[in-house]
Structure formats: structure tokens, C-alpha cells
Motif scaffolding. Structure first.
Motif, PDB file in Angstrom:
ATOM      1  N   ASP A  81       1.554  19.067  47.052  1.00 28.48           N
ATOM      2  CA  ASP A  81       1.361  19.792  48.305  1.00 28.48           C
ATOM      3  C   ASP A  81       1.471  18.889  49.536  1.00 28.48           C
ATOM      4  N   LYS A  98       7.270  24.251  54.075  1.00 31.97           N
ATOM      5  CA  LYS A  98       6.855  25.419  53.303  1.00 31.97           C
ATOM      6  C   LYS A  98       5.347  25.631  53.332  1.00 31.97           C
ATOM      7  N   GLU A  99       4.965  26.900  53.274  1.00 31.40           N
ATOM      8  CA  GLU A  99       3.555  27.270  53.193  1.00 31.40           C
ATOM      9  C   GLU A  99       2.955  26.690  51.909  1.00 31.40           C
ATOM     10  N   GLY A 100       1.717  26.239  52.006  1.00 33.08           N
ATOM     11  CA  GLY A 100       1.066  25.566  50.883  1.00 33.08           C
ATOM     12  C   GLY A 100       1.055  24.062  51.040  1.00 33.08           C
ATOM     13  N   PRO A 122       3.316  24.898  58.707  1.00 36.96           N
ATOM     14  CA  PRO A 122       2.641  26.052  58.100  1.00 36.96           C
ATOM     15  C   PRO A 122       1.151  26.123  58.376  1.00 36.96           C
ATOM     16  N   GLU A 123       0.593  27.275  58.110  1.00 40.58           N
ATOM     17  CA  GLU A 123      -0.843  27.500  58.287  1.00 40.58           C
ATOM     18  C   GLU A 123      -1.673  26.601  57.385  1.00 40.58           C
ATOM     19  N   SER A 124      -1.153  26.269  56.229  1.00 37.10           N
ATOM     20  CA  SER A 124      -1.911  25.485  55.249  1.00 37.10           C
ATOM     21  C   SER A 124      -2.078  24.029  55.639  1.00 37.10           C
ATOM     22  N   TRP A 144       3.619  25.918  65.305  1.00 32.68           N
ATOM     23  CA  TRP A 144       2.770  26.157  64.142  1.00 32.68           C
ATOM     24  C   TRP A 144       2.726  27.657  63.883  1.00 32.68           C
ATOM     25  N   HIS A 145       2.822  28.057  62.611  1.00 31.95           N
ATOM     26  CA  HIS A 145       2.567  29.452  62.273  1.00 31.95           C
ATOM     27  C   HIS A 145       1.105  29.785  62.557  1.00 31.95           C
ATOM     28  N   ASN A 146       0.250  28.819  62.323  1.00 30.61           N
ATOM     29  CA  ASN A 146      -1.186  28.958  62.473  1.00 30.61           C
ATOM     30  C   ASN A 146      -1.741  27.562  62.237  1.00 30.61           C
TER      31      ASN A 146
END
Length: 265
Positions: A81, A98-100, A122-124, A144-146
Motif C-alpha cells: 500500500d 490508486k485508492e488504498g 487518494p483519500e486513503s 486530493w480526492h479527500n
């Protein structure tokens, strides 16, 4: 060969296994906090199926260069990750991590020729390593997505990203102001910052960063240009908010302003 470490191991130092041509797999303990620069670089048969522990807070530069992870990657190189690098290429128009993904290794995107929409995180994401985007001179933007999970941005993370003119932050962006200022000061080309509506720590007015209540200007981008008229609702200007903003020609201070911070202007 397979190498296993128990939970007593806290740090793998730089170049510890560099150019170990027979290492195929490695099993890391659950207490590991740092992998040093070039630790596994040149381990050409080392597979990318490595589980990284949640305790890990830093991956140094070039840790997994010339391993199977780089051989298999299309653009961003991942180990579990973490994003640990970018496959060499001339130009990329857009990169979406990628998310994660939990962390970005030190110098992971250094000198990347990324144009267009830039890099979306990504948010992660929890950790942006030291100089992760150092000298990405053609990077068009950062977004940032979040960012509710983001807890650390390393020194010089965006240093010499001299094409970045805008930065869009999500509502839950909550990095401390002192740390945020140090990061933003490295982006000499930044003209505007926007924050998604409903910000819990920050907001934005006219391309400037404010507190969530929108009553204090806390940061004006380094390349902000022209005359500034302090908007309605702003009652304070924070420390160094406009310090050494050489492209600003004038600042109109309203009669309702209650506080001007140290070296604010």
C-alpha cells in the motif's frame, strides 16, 4: 532465497540488501518503522508481493529500484500500500495514485515529467514522504480526492514544483498551519488555493487560505499578484500571511479589521 525478520526489527538501514541478486522474497516484522534509502535496490529477482506493516512510517528513496515491482509497473510503482516510485518515462499527462495507497516514499515522484491535470492523491493517503514531488517542474496541479487520513507531509515535498499554480484542498484537510505554511512556501509559482465547501480546519476566499470560519486570512500564495482588497467578513490577518509577496501591488485594509499578525504584511 527468502529472508524473514521478526517483530524486534525497527529499522532497515540504507543499502542493507542492495544488489542482492538471489533474494526473491522478504517477510517483514510488524514493528518496522523505516526502510532506508536503496535498501533493496538492484535485487533484480525480488518479487513485488511484500506485505508492509502498518507501523511503517518512512520508505527511503530508490528502495525498490530495479526489482520486479519496477519491471511490472505501467507508471506508478507500488509495493503493497505504498507508492515507491514512477517508472521512467519522458512525459505523462496525468497520474492518479490508486485508492488504498497509504504512503508515498521519499523522492517517489522526483523530477517526474507530469503535465495536464497533474497528480491526484487518494483519500486513503496518510504519508507524503520527504521531497516526494521534488523538482517536478512540469507538474500542472495538485489535488486530493479527500484527505481525512493525511497526517504527515515531509520536508521539501513540493520543492521546485515551479509550474504548479493552483492547489485544491478537500474539506477535511487538517495539516497544522505551521507545517502547511512550510510546505506552501516551497511552491513559488502558486497563485491560488481553493478549499472545498464545509472545511473543518481551512476555507478559502479569493484564492487565499483562511481559517474554517472565514474570518482570518492565514496564508496568501507566493505568486498571488495584483491589488488585494480584504473581503467582507475578514476581521484578522494572520502572522506572515502576506510576508514577502512581491507580486502584490497594494493591499486595501478595511476599517473593520481587528488584528494584523506578526510580519503579516
Amino acid at each position: 532465497w527468502e529472508i524473514r525478520f521478526d517483530d524486534a526489527l525497527l529499522v532497515l538501514n540504507e543499502s542493507a540488501f542492495a544488489a542482492c541478486a538471489v533474494m526473491q522474497t522478504v517477510v517483514l516484522g510488524n514493528s518496522l518503522t523505516k526502510i532506508g534509502d536503496s535498501c533493496f535496490s538492484g535485487c533484480t529477482v525480488l518479487q513485488d508481493t511484500i506485505d508492509l506493516p502498518d507501523s511503517l512510517m518512512e520508505i527511503g528513496s530508490n528502495c525498490f529500484n530495479n526489482t520486479q515491482a519496477f519491471t511490472k509497473a505501467q507508471d506508478v510503482v507500488y509495493i503493497d500500500d505504498w507508492a515507491v516510485g514512477l517508472k521512467p518515462t519522458m512525459y505523462i499527462t496525468n497520474v492518479i495514485v490508486k485508492e488504498g495507497t497509504r504512503g508515498l516514499a521519499n523522492y517517489s515522484f522526483t523530477q517526474a515529467m507530469v503535465m495536464g491535470a497533474g497528480i491526484i492523491l487518494p483519500e486513503s493517503l496518510e504519508i507524503i514522504g520527504r521531497a516526494a514531488f521534488y523538482n517536478c517542474m512540469m507538474l500542472g496541479g495538485l489535488g486530493w480526492h479527500n484527505s481525512g487520513n493525511l497526517r504527515y507531509i515531509g520536508d521539501y515535498a513540493f520543492y521546485l514544483c515551479d509550474a504548479v499554480e493552483t492547489m485544491a484542498l478537500p474539506a477535511n484537510f487538517n495539516i497544522a498551519l505551521e507545517d502547511m505554511t512550510a510546505i506552501l512556501d516551497m511552491i513559488s509559482s502558486l497563485k491560488a488555493i481553493t478549499v472545498e465547501n464545509g472545511g473543518t480546519t481551512y476555507a478559502s476566499v479569493g484564492g487565499m487560505l483562511t481559517n474554517a470560519a472565514k474570518n482570518t486570512i492565514v496564508y496568501c500564495p507566493k505568486a498571488y499578484a495584483g491589488a488585494v482588497s480584504i473581503p467582507n467578513g475578514i476581521s484578522a490577518i494572520g502572522d506572515k500571511a502576506f510576508y514577502e509577496r512581491k507580486n502584490i501591488t497594494a493591499i486595501t485594509v478595511p476599517i473593520w479589521l481587528k488584528s494584523i499578525g506578526v510580519s503579516a504584511l
